[in-house]
Design a protein around this motif. Sequence first.
Motif, mmCIF file in Angstrom:
data_model
loop_
_atom_site.group_PDB
_atom_site.id
_atom_site.type_symbol
_atom_site.label_atom_id
_atom_site.label_comp_id
_atom_site.label_asym_id
_atom_site.label_seq_id
_atom_site.Cartn_x
_atom_site.Cartn_y
_atom_site.Cartn_z
ATOM 1 N N LEU A 1 0.935 -1.112 -0.493
ATOM 2 C CA LEU A 1 -0.149 0.159 -0.317
ATOM 3 C C LEU A 1 0.915 1.238 0.037
ATOM 4 C CD1 LEU A 1 -2.349 1.643 0.456
ATOM 5 C CD2 LEU A 1 -2.581 1.242 2.726
ATOM 6 N N GLU B 1 0.798 4.077 -3.138
ATOM 7 C CA GLU B 1 0.557 5.540 -2.469
ATOM 8 C C GLU B 1 2.132 6.423 -3.331
ATOM 9 O OE1 GLU B 1 -2.075 4.742 2.029
ATOM 10 O OE2 GLU B 1 0.056 4.959 1.768
ATOM 11 N N GLY C 1 -4.224 6.033 0.521
ATOM 12 C CA GLY C 1 -5.404 4.919 -0.147
ATOM 13 C C GLY C 1 -6.428 4.660 1.037
ATOM 14 N N SER D 1 -8.463 -1.902 -9.677
ATOM 15 C CA SER D 1 -8.609 -2.357 -8.754
ATOM 16 C C SER D 1 -8.895 -4.223 -9.501
ATOM 17 C CB SER D 1 -8.354 -2.761 -7.780
ATOM 18 O OG SER D 1 -10.419 -2.602 -6.988
ATOM 19 N N GLY E 1 -11.224 0.337 -4.809
ATOM 20 C CA GLY E 1 -10.624 1.247 -4.089
ATOM 21 C C GLY E 1 -10.509 2.899 -4.522
ATOM 22 N N MET F 1 -8.094 6.510 -3.946
ATOM 23 C CA MET F 1 -6.960 7.589 -3.410
ATOM 24 C C MET F 1 -7.543 9.136 -3.662
ATOM 25 S SD MET F 1 -3.534 7.148 -2.803
ATOM 26 C CE MET F 1 -3.032 5.363 -3.472
ATOM 27 N N LEU G 1 -7.605 0.938 1.853
ATOM 28 C CA LEU G 1 -7.854 0.322 0.817
ATOM 29 C C LEU G 1 -6.414 -0.963 0.831
ATOM 30 C CD1 LEU G 1 -7.098 0.051 -2.352
ATOM 31 C CD2 LEU G 1 -5.295 1.569 -2.169
ATOM 32 N N ALA H 1 -3.678 -2.499 -3.818
ATOM 33 C CA ALA H 1 -2.604 -2.142 -3.836
ATOM 34 C C ALA H 1 -1.512 -2.529 -4.721
ATOM 35 C CB ALA H 1 -2.091 -1.334 -2.514
#
Length: 369
Positions: free
Chosen positions: A38, A42, A56, A190, A194, A196, A231, A236
Amino acid sequence: MMVPFVDLYRQHKQLMPEIEQVVREILADSRFVLGRELKEFEESFARYVGCQHGVGVDSGYGALVVSLLALGIEPGDEVILPANTFYATAAAVRKVGARPVFVDVDEKTYNIDPECIAEAITEKTKAIMPVHLYGLSVDFDSIKKVIGKKNIRIIEDACQAHGAKYKGKNVGSFGDTGCFSFYPAKNLGSIGEGGMVVTDQPDIADFISAYRNCGQTKKYYHDILGENRRLHNLQAAILNIKLKHVDEWNRERREAARIYKVRLEESGLEDLVPYEPEGFYHVFHLYVIRVKKRDRLLERLKENEIGAGIHYPIPIHLLSSMADLGYKEGDFPVTERLAGEILSLPMFPGITEDEIGQVVKAIAEFKGV
């Protein structure tokens, strides 16, 4: 030959060995929540967009909600957004208790009309949420000219626009925050849900990092009243793999759009070609045309086993869930006309020229365009 609206398998089959490997690794190490994958994603995605920080979260909707909270939007505040967008944009504003103030959109781009924004600004306006709809950036120069020196924050809804550009710069990097969705069918998707938030402001990133993790600044120190909006690490890890290919996939989408344009023009249907202003880089999350007898054409395409969709059939201000806001039919004429005419055609990386030709042939043979 059936033409699907979206075919994710064509995208995934080339990545299957990498995806299977990372799934096995995470299962073996049990790195399911807030793992290194993750953090890597990110950092990589923020760098891709052109921002200093990425956090995330659980979805694009979640990204919008936490952005509003991070910017201090609260009950009594007003947030300006386009009437032509997905429900989640307005729902996020209502989630934090603020009032969504809709404005109409441009007839050619389908995005928020900067000329309508000025009339909607009041002393209660605290933010604007421009939406880069269908993969096309909004006109930022015009929006910022309208806002001027007013203390109005900008939350970009870039949930359909991974890799889209305005004057050479990635969307998501213009506002206080940029919000992205990784729903499977997005340009970067994904294998579940998810989202961001990207930003250049460390205080915003710190707030969202804590808020999405039940308000924790460190384990069991719940310093703010947060939620579980994380997330997942597995998502991720897979997004990290796919991020390396998103520019290539966007080029494939643009090539498909070019072929659509050529075929439509050859068929005398040049008026159906979507508009891309100079200085904009459209990534065609959706390939949207306008036709007068849309519903009849949609049925004809289905009869020919061609997938198609409508984004969106009911303007947000006319949804029953928004009825208490007091809007009525006729308030946003461009948006309302679009709702009765827009049609999304098959568009995805890997769509073939023959498939596009079949779609255009079916449209050309339909007499109601």
